[in-house]
Design a protein around this motif. Sequence first.
Motif, short mmCIF file in Angstrom:
data_model
loop_
_atom_site.label_atom_id
_atom_site.label_comp_id
_atom_site.label_asym_id
_atom_site.label_seq_id
_atom_site.Cartn_x
_atom_site.Cartn_y
_atom_site.Cartn_z
N UNK A 331 0.85 -1.19 0.00
CA UNK A 331 0.00 0.00 0.00
C UNK A 331 0.88 1.24 0.00
N UNK A 332 0.36 2.38 -0.40
CA UNK A 332 1.15 3.62 -0.30
C UNK A 332 1.50 3.93 1.15
N UNK A 333 2.63 4.61 1.34
CA UNK A 333 3.03 5.03 2.68
C UNK A 333 1.94 5.92 3.27
N UNK A 334 1.54 5.65 4.49
CA UNK A 334 0.46 6.41 5.15
C UNK A 334 1.08 7.41 6.11
N UNK A 335 0.69 8.67 5.98
CA UNK A 335 1.22 9.69 6.88
C UNK A 335 0.08 10.46 7.54
N UNK A 336 0.45 11.20 8.57
CA UNK A 336 -0.51 11.96 9.36
C UNK A 336 0.09 13.32 9.66
N UNK A 337 -0.67 14.36 9.37
CA UNK A 337 -0.25 15.72 9.71
C UNK A 337 -0.86 16.08 11.07
N UNK A 338 -0.01 16.57 11.97
CA UNK A 338 -0.48 16.99 13.29
C UNK A 338 0.11 18.34 13.62
N UNK A 339 -0.57 19.07 14.50
CA UNK A 339 -0.06 20.38 14.91
C UNK A 339 1.18 20.18 15.77
N UNK A 340 2.22 20.90 15.41
CA UNK A 340 3.52 20.69 16.02
C UNK A 340 3.56 21.14 17.49
N UNK A 341 2.99 22.29 17.79
CA UNK A 341 3.04 22.82 19.16
C UNK A 341 2.38 21.89 20.17
N UNK A 342 1.10 21.55 19.99
CA UNK A 342 0.45 20.62 20.93
C UNK A 342 1.16 19.28 21.01
N UNK A 343 1.73 18.80 19.87
CA UNK A 343 2.40 17.50 19.86
C UNK A 343 3.57 17.50 20.84
N UNK A 344 4.31 18.60 20.91
CA UNK A 344 5.45 18.66 21.82
C UNK A 344 5.01 18.57 23.27
N UNK A 345 3.74 18.90 23.55
CA UNK A 345 3.19 18.77 24.90
C UNK A 345 2.42 17.47 25.08
N UNK A 346 2.53 16.57 24.11
CA UNK A 346 1.91 15.26 24.24
C UNK A 346 0.48 15.19 23.76
N UNK A 347 -0.01 16.23 23.08
CA UNK A 347 -1.40 16.26 22.60
C UNK A 347 -1.41 16.11 21.08
N UNK A 348 -2.24 15.21 20.59
CA UNK A 348 -2.32 14.93 19.16
C UNK A 348 -3.50 15.69 18.56
N UNK A 349 -3.22 16.65 17.70
CA UNK A 349 -4.27 17.40 17.01
C UNK A 349 -4.05 17.25 15.51
N UNK A 350 -4.71 16.28 14.88
CA UNK A 350 -4.53 16.07 13.43
C UNK A 350 -4.95 17.30 12.64
N UNK A 351 -4.26 17.51 11.53
CA UNK A 351 -4.57 18.59 10.60
C UNK A 351 -5.12 17.94 9.33
N UNK A 352 -6.29 18.35 8.84
CA UNK A 352 -6.77 17.80 7.57
C UNK A 352 -5.73 18.00 6.47
N UNK A 353 -5.57 17.00 5.64
CA UNK A 353 -4.52 17.06 4.62
C UNK A 353 -4.66 18.29 3.74
N UNK A 354 -5.89 18.66 3.43
CA UNK A 354 -6.08 19.82 2.57
C UNK A 354 -5.68 21.11 3.26
N UNK A 355 -5.65 21.10 4.62
CA UNK A 355 -5.25 22.30 5.35
C UNK A 355 -3.74 22.44 5.41
N UNK A 356 -3.03 21.33 5.21
CA UNK A 356 -1.57 21.35 5.28
C UNK A 356 -1.03 21.65 3.90
N UNK A 357 -1.31 22.84 3.41
CA UNK A 357 -1.02 23.09 2.02
C UNK A 357 0.00 24.15 1.75
N UNK A 358 0.26 25.08 2.68
CA UNK A 358 1.21 26.14 2.44
C UNK A 358 2.53 25.75 3.06
N UNK A 359 3.49 25.38 2.23
CA UNK A 359 4.73 24.82 2.73
C UNK A 359 5.69 25.91 3.12
#
Length: 571
Positions: A331-359
């Motif tokens: 299968x294709x590699x599966x990835x997950x976009x999450x907000x970086x700030x909350x992640x560093x504090x142990x909280x997982x906040x996924x970002x919709x793929x379409x929202x992760x668009x401005x690189x």
Amino acid sequence: MSLVRALAEVAGRDTGHGIRLFRGDTEAEHVTYDQLYEEAGRLAQGLLERGVRRGERVAIALPTSIDFARALFGVWAAGAVAVPLPPPVRFASLDIHLRRIALAMRQSQVRVVLSDATLGRLIGPELGGQGGEFEVLDVARTAAATAHHLEVSDQEPGLVQYTSGTSAHPKGVVLSHANLLANVTAIGKALGVTEAEVSCSWLPLFHDMGLIGMLLTPALHGAQTLLLPPEDFLRDPGRWLRLISRHRATAATAPNSGYLYAMRKVTPSEVRGLDLSSWRVALNGAEAIDPDMLRRFSAHFAPAGFRPTAFLPVYGLAEGSLAVTFPPLGRPVRSLWVRRGPLADGVVEPVPEQAAGTVGTGGAGDGGVDAGGEGTARELVSVGHPVADTEVRLVAGPGGEPAGEGRVGEVQIRGAAVMSTYEAGEAANRGVVHADGWVSTGDLGLRHDGELFIVGRTKEVVIVFGQNYHASDIELVAGRVPGVANHAVLATSLATPDGEGLALVAETKESDPAVRAELVSQLRHAVSDAVGISPRKVVLARRGALPRTSSGKLQRHGIGALLDAEERAGE
């Protein structure tokens, strides 16, 4: 069943398959599995005649070679326990290397070291010598005229695997025959390995990924095994790919840095001369997995027939023998976009793929995209589900409480392939090996849709002004800045008069002062833009200056000495 008995079953099938060693593009040596079984028995008899006892630890200090396989199975056929150790590295300090392996050998109470004539002449006088504590034996001269295969219980120890020591001093993981066979079986099941498999590897054999993943697994499934010395890969990574192409290899493994190195060194014109269409599974493990590198590698080698679905990001460690989690094949590699700030504090906040668009400025897929103006996001890669007979859980806090939904937790493992002790015993086990069979890995992860995503390590968190930042996250961003050699960057906390700050040490081959100053500026900007923190100190070091483990991975606990040296040089 013991590991030697498992080899005997493969040898009895008389398929003609075996291990082929290549030097450059030429085959240098070949041994079939029935020959290997016989030669291991003759080496075992030689060891027994020299007084090696059942359960005794015997060190193996050999380069990638057929002799390594003979020594490994020979030690097991003698009823002894193999302790693979890295051979000396060219251009590195022999004294430092010998001190390192001598510490491991003393911990394991090693008396006998198996080597070859060339290395024996190098390390023998230092480790052995007149009345030395270690006896260095040449594999070829130790074998007896007759063979003996001592039968042992699968519960007896078979291997002491010294961990790479990226965030702590190396520890000896004691693995039984049953542990190793369980992991080999689980890997074979997850990958669908058969005798038709053709495995091709340049990974060092003293390290778990090369030893268990790319030597034991194909061998004990009766598959063809093609080996290339790591130094040949480093001289020309195209050799590895040419072997895959010419011999229609189906399985190969490398860490993220290995794939990156091959992609950077093999030119588009060379790619057109390859045929990688037979490569059905390209495992990626041992280091942080860069999803952008996976995409770029796939695109670079697409003209040679490489398929993106061949990539298999995996998770494992020596304490679990090797493999812990694998995603499904094909299968294709599966990835997950999450907000970086909350992640560093142990909280997982996924970002919709379409929202992760401005690189961000680091380039496409740099893990530093703007998530709707509410902070940056990080792309994580799924490493799948636990392999057969292995359990994984995420815990939060010292009491082992389960990490709740949407939380980061420490990865703990339990199962048939998981160790029960370190070689050093209770002192090393404390806080790692728990009474109910769970073993702490020191890795941080999250679960999403039932799959595991690795975030970082518990001892690799940089805290600045009360905010947590994963060192591996910072290093991934900084390593992509042009001018950094081979993505080699280490991040650490730095004590300053007004609190803790971030320090970076990056390798570069640049010598021009103006270019170096610009590189420092770009590193500060890239990290600040993607992670939201500006490094207080950026140190540029020469290529190869960063501390590394015996398997070549960057070694975090050595960074302080580099920073201290830089401070003294500036006084």
